[in-house]
Design an enzyme around this catalytic site. Sequence first.
Site, PDB file in Angstrom:
ATOM      1  N   HIS A  35       0.840  -1.206   0.000  1.00 41.87           N
ATOM      2  CA  HIS A  35       0.000   0.000   0.000  1.00 41.87           C
ATOM      3  C   HIS A  35       0.872   1.251   0.000  1.00 41.87           C
ATOM      4  O   HIS A  35       0.555   2.231  -0.668  1.00 41.87           O
ATOM      5  CB  HIS A  35      -0.915   0.007   1.237  1.00 41.87           C
ATOM      6  CG  HIS A  35      -1.943  -1.074   1.221  1.00 41.87           C
ATOM      7  ND1 HIS A  35      -3.292  -0.819   1.206  1.00 41.87           N
ATOM      8  CD2 HIS A  35      -1.822  -2.426   1.193  1.00 41.87           C
ATOM      9  CE1 HIS A  35      -3.967  -1.962   1.187  1.00 41.87           C
ATOM     10  NE2 HIS A  35      -3.084  -2.953   1.185  1.00 41.87           N
TER      11      HIS A  35
ATOM     12  N   ASP B 194      -5.747   5.805   1.851  1.00 39.59           N
ATOM     13  CA  ASP B 194      -5.848   4.394   1.516  1.00 39.59           C
ATOM     14  C   ASP B 194      -7.260   3.919   1.861  1.00 39.59           C
ATOM     15  O   ASP B 194      -7.871   4.392   2.818  1.00 39.59           O
ATOM     16  CB  ASP B 194      -4.836   3.596   2.336  1.00 39.59           C
ATOM     17  CG  ASP B 194      -4.730   2.167   1.849  1.00 39.59           C
ATOM     18  OD1 ASP B 194      -3.767   1.880   1.130  1.00 39.59           O
ATOM     19  OD2 ASP B 194      -5.608   1.332   2.170  1.00 39.59           O
TER      20      ASP B 194
END
Length: 484
Positions: free
Chosen positions: A20, A123
């Site tokens: 990520h 995110d």
Amino acid sequence: MGVESHPLHLFCFPFLAPGHMIPMIDMAKLFAEREARVSIIATPSNASLFEKTIYRTRCSGHRIEIHCLEFPSSVAGLPDGCENLNDIQSIDNLIDFMKAVDMFQEPFEQLVEEHQPDCIISDLFLPWTLDVADKFAIPRLVFNGTSFFSLCVTERIQRYAPHKNVASDMEAFIVPCLPHSIELTKSQIPDFAKAQSGFVEFFERVKEANARSFGVVMNTFYELEPAYVEHYKMELGRKAWNVGPVSLCNRNTVDVAERGKKACIGPDDCLKWLDGNTSASVVYVCFGSLSQFTAPQLLEIALALEASNRPFLWVVGNSEKLSENEWLPDGFEERMQGKGLIMRGWAPQVLILNHPAVGVFVTHCGWNSTLEAISAGVTMVTWPMFAEQFYNEKLITQVLKIGVSVGCRVWVLYEEMERPVIRRDQIEKVITLMMDGGEEAEGMRKRAKELGEMANRAVEVGGSSYADMSRLIEELKTYSLKAK
Ligand code: UDP
């Protein structure tokens, strides 16, 4: 005041996992290169993984900085220094880790209050960033580090639950209402999609926050999956911008080699080893930053690589947790001297994939790895394990037709459930198929090369991802001006 004169300030907040953080950092650098001011939110130890590349970007005259928040590991019951998903090895620790991540909300809110950014790019696994964005009346964009294809499959499975109509875990079904006929089995879809894990409620929060956000920023490019970009925007009615492949923002060897972590083999040694091999001859094997194999499975991989009789570069990421006697065949490395290399730790993956000696990539189909292989024009042997990796596998094998499956059909997180071992002859068979120069493999190589060229064009000035990023920047500037 003209729209152009407003300097856009973006807050980029990645989830604390390599898969990520790596693309979010790349994307942050891309925004900074496009004249935005970018602040990245991280914890101290995670920041140390990318501060050098951020420093180099700043030295080139761009406005980019890191804000650190202390990670409350011990408060959440985790060992000290446990700040990254790749430190986690069990579901119990994962639950504590997610609790600690939730505790970021308050300090993050203070940071937003202090700096007043124009937008939060969050995110998807930080759903509460929407509450913060709402509080300060700024847009929240979701960074979703996967493909449009997998978003569409996920939505269709949630909506139509086709897995409920099959008699067994291994019976195939077609995912309804997609541009292609995509076949899956119940054993390949994530636990939480089948409501079989403690994370069902978390994923509901994620879904709800996403639906209420300004839109989604995607690490992909239009030409790769046009039918699914359209499907997502038109059929599912969502706003999205594709800005990838973001890995291509790393233009010098240092940035490419230091991406993610310090590699266990220096870039020069790695390149020297690859230089010693002929074009498209090397089998590159790497299963991302989180995947864990059992010793019997590692042993089968070792024996398959030996039997396939090709040069190989094998990254054994979780080797330190297992004793090598359990999985490394006797005298393996001596026999493989000059032929195969085991990398124990972090590999400079993008550097390796872009070397002409690499002929095929044996991958777990994490989206970053998938897109990095596509950008380098490399075909794949697909070996998905968890997350949305089985969906990415279908994109590679059934839609793009640039890879062949090794035959793993069971979704398992943390090996808490038995995953059938893939046998050496099966692994050897697919490697040979991809490397033997036959018609099927050559067709895949040709398509992979074409996609690689398209990927590189997409991020150049005038390319589709470049243009989408321009559109997004303009939209955010206009939004911000209206709000002021
Ligand atoms: N990666 C790397 N070296 C390694 C292992 C992984 O550079 O030894 C990078 C890889 O290039 C990719 C990321 O780590 O950018 C992994 O992301 P992906 O989505 O493929 O898988 P995940 O680790 O999230 O399962």
